[in-house]
Design an enzyme around this catalytic site. Structure first.
Site, PDB file in Angstrom:
ATOM      1  N   HIS A  39       0.860  -1.190   0.000  1.00 57.55           N
ATOM      2  CA  HIS A  39       0.000   0.000   0.000  1.00 57.55           C
ATOM      3  C   HIS A  39       0.889   1.231   0.000  1.00 57.55           C
ATOM      4  O   HIS A  39       1.884   1.281   0.725  1.00 57.55           O
ATOM      5  CB  HIS A  39      -0.903   0.028   1.247  1.00 57.55           C
ATOM      6  CG  HIS A  39      -1.736   1.271   1.311  1.00 57.55           C
ATOM      7  ND1 HIS A  39      -2.944   1.381   0.663  1.00 57.55           N
ATOM      8  CD2 HIS A  39      -1.513   2.475   1.893  1.00 57.55           C
ATOM      9  CE1 HIS A  39      -3.433   2.600   0.863  1.00 57.55           C
ATOM     10  NE2 HIS A  39      -2.590   3.273   1.607  1.00 57.55           N
ATOM     11  N   ASP A  44     -15.650   1.934   6.061  1.00 51.98           N
ATOM     12  CA  ASP A  44     -14.594   2.890   5.701  1.00 51.98           C
ATOM     13  C   ASP A  44     -15.100   3.876   4.661  1.00 51.98           C
ATOM     14  O   ASP A  44     -14.793   5.066   4.727  1.00 51.98           O
ATOM     15  CB  ASP A  44     -13.343   2.174   5.183  1.00 51.98           C
ATOM     16  CG  ASP A  44     -12.284   3.192   4.763  1.00 51.98           C
ATOM     17  OD1 ASP A  44     -11.813   3.935   5.652  1.00 51.98           O
ATOM     18  OD2 ASP A  44     -11.967   3.294   3.571  1.00 51.98           O
ATOM     19  N   ARG A  63     -15.083  12.095   7.011  1.00 51.70           N
ATOM     20  CA  ARG A  63     -13.820  12.718   7.433  1.00 51.70           C
ATOM     21  C   ARG A  63     -13.390  13.789   6.435  1.00 51.70           C
ATOM     22  O   ARG A  63     -12.903  14.850   6.804  1.00 51.70           O
ATOM     23  CB  ARG A  63     -12.715  11.658   7.545  1.00 51.70           C
ATOM     24  CG  ARG A  63     -12.840  10.799   8.787  1.00 51.70           C
ATOM     25  CD  ARG A  63     -11.916   9.600   8.705  1.00 51.70           C
ATOM     26  NE  ARG A  63     -10.526   9.962   8.603  1.00 51.70           N
ATOM     27  CZ  ARG A  63      -9.604   9.229   7.973  1.00 51.70           C
ATOM     28  NH1 ARG A  63      -9.928   8.074   7.406  1.00 51.70           N
ATOM     29  NH2 ARG A  63      -8.358   9.620   7.928  1.00 51.70           N
ATOM     30  N   SER A  69      -8.398   3.111   8.676  1.00 56.81           N
ATOM     31  CA  SER A  69      -8.944   3.166   7.317  1.00 56.81           C
ATOM     32  C   SER A  69      -8.108   2.303   6.363  1.00 56.81           C
ATOM     33  O   SER A  69      -8.634   1.453   5.637  1.00 56.81           O
ATOM     34  CB  SER A  69      -8.957   4.624   6.849  1.00 56.81           C
ATOM     35  OG  SER A  69      -9.205   4.715   5.486  1.00 56.81           O
ATOM     36  N   LYS A  76      -8.998  -2.073   5.109  1.00 57.66           N
ATOM     37  CA  LYS A  76      -9.121  -2.510   3.711  1.00 57.66           C
ATOM     38  C   LYS A  76      -8.100  -3.609   3.395  1.00 57.66           C
ATOM     39  O   LYS A  76      -8.401  -4.575   2.698  1.00 57.66           O
ATOM     40  CB  LYS A  76      -8.945  -1.311   2.779  1.00 57.66           C
ATOM     41  CG  LYS A  76     -10.158  -0.383   2.821  1.00 57.66           C
ATOM     42  CD  LYS A  76      -9.971   0.863   1.994  1.00 57.66           C
ATOM     43  CE  LYS A  76      -9.088   1.865   2.681  1.00 57.66           C
ATOM     44  NZ  LYS A  76      -9.276   3.253   2.365  1.00 57.66           N
TER      45      LYS A  76
HETATM   46  N1  URA Z   1      -5.953   6.543   2.524  1.00 60.13           N
HETATM   47  C1  URA Z   1      -6.973   5.834   3.059  1.00 60.13           C
HETATM   48  O1  URA Z   1      -7.400   4.835   2.508  1.00 60.13           O
HETATM   49  N2  URA Z   1      -7.488   6.247   4.243  1.00 60.13           N
HETATM   50  C2  URA Z   1      -7.044   7.330   4.890  1.00 60.13           C
HETATM   51  O2  URA Z   1      -7.543   7.641   5.948  1.00 60.13           O
HETATM   52  C3  URA Z   1      -5.991   8.056   4.321  1.00 60.13           C
HETATM   53  C4  URA Z   1      -5.456   7.652   3.132  1.00 60.13           C
END
Ligand code: URA
Length: 451
Positions: free
Chosen positions: A82, A161, A168, A183, A187
């Site tokens: 990621h 999320d 947010r 977050s 995932k």
């Molecule tokens: N990327 C995400 O998936 N979530 C966040 O909170 C910030 C960046």
């Protein structure tokens, strides 16, 4: 559940019980908690923070708000990478087929860009016919058969999320380390991974501009990933300069193929493209692969792992795997190959030339990202349509010498007025100096358990 009293508890800095967090995540996901109350809770978390135990509970509750991918037993470890996002960051594209060829399974669930940072799915959308929205069953089937998939989250994966992130975004609560950690990791945990490498960027075009904050976020994510049973490491990488020599959706796909064909004169990318080989992209792709080889016990040391990854790339197998992945996801390979050999797919290409010879001392990634977004290559709102053909390539990188009238970069634009405006703005993105600047390492730190 009396959600108001939970908001008040967090406002006073108290710790919430696991059941309380699980309940509010579940209730918010199904619409039983109004946005204004959840926004108040998010702001309380922003100011008061969460303990590690609270963050774990929140992450797992978010993961379990929807489908979790289930894979059959297999000796190939499930891995992913990621990135917190940057300009020209196309590492995922060559990395997925490389990892598949190294004996991993790669369920790479990716996102779209917003603002200046590009999204992997937007890049892939520039490939004729390529499908990024796949049902969970097809994701698992393709990973088992091909070894890798790069696609978007299904509607049924991590819905908590999606809802919390949207709130947010409009309530000033994005830059909260526990909320970012929950977050991102919710995932990734929904992919049922064995190992994960995180590329946490710092610098002028990064989500976390300072290295200290990037380190804080990386440490939180590494600790939590490992707590949740996924072998997790992070690298802190510099995002003051764009990654590679090309930024913009289609141009980045093309550069990814150049990366997969590095050193292979027998493969189809034109010699002209090979001449602009992106050594920093290659560096990061090989580094991520090497860490995952070590994390999963497939290599004894980073040095040995790096050699294994280099040999695999040089064999040409990852380049063939890329085509296999494209076909599996519906791409029209003939149309893709035809597009690949074109110098540009945009109506206008313009060059920015230096007015004095010297060394490139700076190449401002933030400004380059803003210019590409304004050319139509990125989104200003979630609904904006993207122009896949625009972007900037042949970017001269810091430390390189540019001769008199040499090219600093090229702009690919929809029309000549936009190209001209972009060239005028780009002049301030580069700094040329008579002296060679000091080298800045791309990977500044590795964050792993027992740091
Ligand atoms: N990327 C995400 O998936 N979530 C966040 O909170 C910030 C960046």
């Amino acid at each position: 559940m009396n959600f108001l009293s939970l908001i008040e508890s967090k406002r006073e800095g108290k710790t919430l019980a696991p059941g309380q967090i699980e309940n509010f995540v579940r209730d918010f996901t199904v619409g039983k908690i109004p946005d204004y109350q959840m926004a108040a809770m998010l702001m309380a978390i922003y100011f008061r923070g969460l303990t590690t135990a609270e963050t774990i509970t929140l992450t797992l509750a978010m993961r379990d708000s929807g489908d979790v991918l289930k894979f059959p037993k297999d000796k190939r470890p499930l891995v992913d990478k990621h990135s917190t996002g940057g300009i020209g960051d196309k590492v995922s594209l060559p990395l997925a087929p490389l990892l598949a060829c190294l004996g991993f399974r790669v369920p790479m669930i990716s996102g779209r860009g917003l603002g200046i940072t590009g999204g992997t799915l937007d890049k892939l959308d520039s490939i004729p016919g390529f499908k990024t929205l796949l049902p969970a069953g097809k994701i698992v089937e393709q990973v088992q058969k091909t070894g890798c998939v790069i696609c978007g989250q299904t509607d049924r994966m991590v819905p908590a999320d999606k809802k919390i992130y949207a709130l947010r975004d409009v309530s000033g609560t994005v830059p909260s380390i526990p909320l970012i950690t929950a977050s991102i990791l919710s995932k990734k945990l929904a992919e049922s991974l064995d190992a994960l490498v995180l590329d946490v960027k710092f610098g002028c075009a990064a989500f976390m501009p300072t290295r200290a904050n990037a380190r804080k976020l990386a440490k939180a994510m590494v600790a939590l990933g490992n707590e949740c049973g996924v072998n997790t490491r992070a690298i802190l990488t510099d995002m003051n300069t764009p990654l590679g020599r090309a930024a913009g959706n289609w141009l980045e796909v093309k550069e990814s193929v150049v990366c997969l064909e590095t050193g292979r004169a027998d493969l189809p990318v034109s010699q002209a493209a090979q001449q602009f080989s992106p050594t920093d992209v290659l560096e990061l792709v090989l580094d991520c692969a090497a860490h995952l080889l070590v994390q999963t016990g497939k290599a004894k040391s980073l040095v040995a792992a790096r050699k294994q990854a280099e040999d695999c790339l040089a064999s040409g197998a990852p380049r063939r795997k890329w085509d296999e992945m494209l076909i599996a996801q519906g791409a029209d390979l003939a149309a893709f190959n035809k597009k690949l050999v074109l110098d540009t797919t945009a109506p206008v290409v313009a060059e920015l030339k230096v007015d004095k010879p010297g060394f490139v001392a700076k190449c401002d990634a933030r400004l380059i990202g803003e210019i590409i977004r304004d050319l139509g290559g990125g989104r200003l709102t979630k609904e904006s349509a993207i122009n896949y053909d625009v972007g900037i390539d042949q970017i001269a990188k810091p430390g390189e010498h540019v001769r008199n009238s040499g090219v600093l970069c090229r702009v690919h634009a929809a029309d000549s007025a936009q190209a001209k405006a972009a060239i005028a703005r780009l002049k301030t993105a580069f700094e040329i100096s008579a002296k060679r600047p000091g080298k800045t390492p791309l990977v500044a730190e590795v964050i792993q358990l027992n740091w």
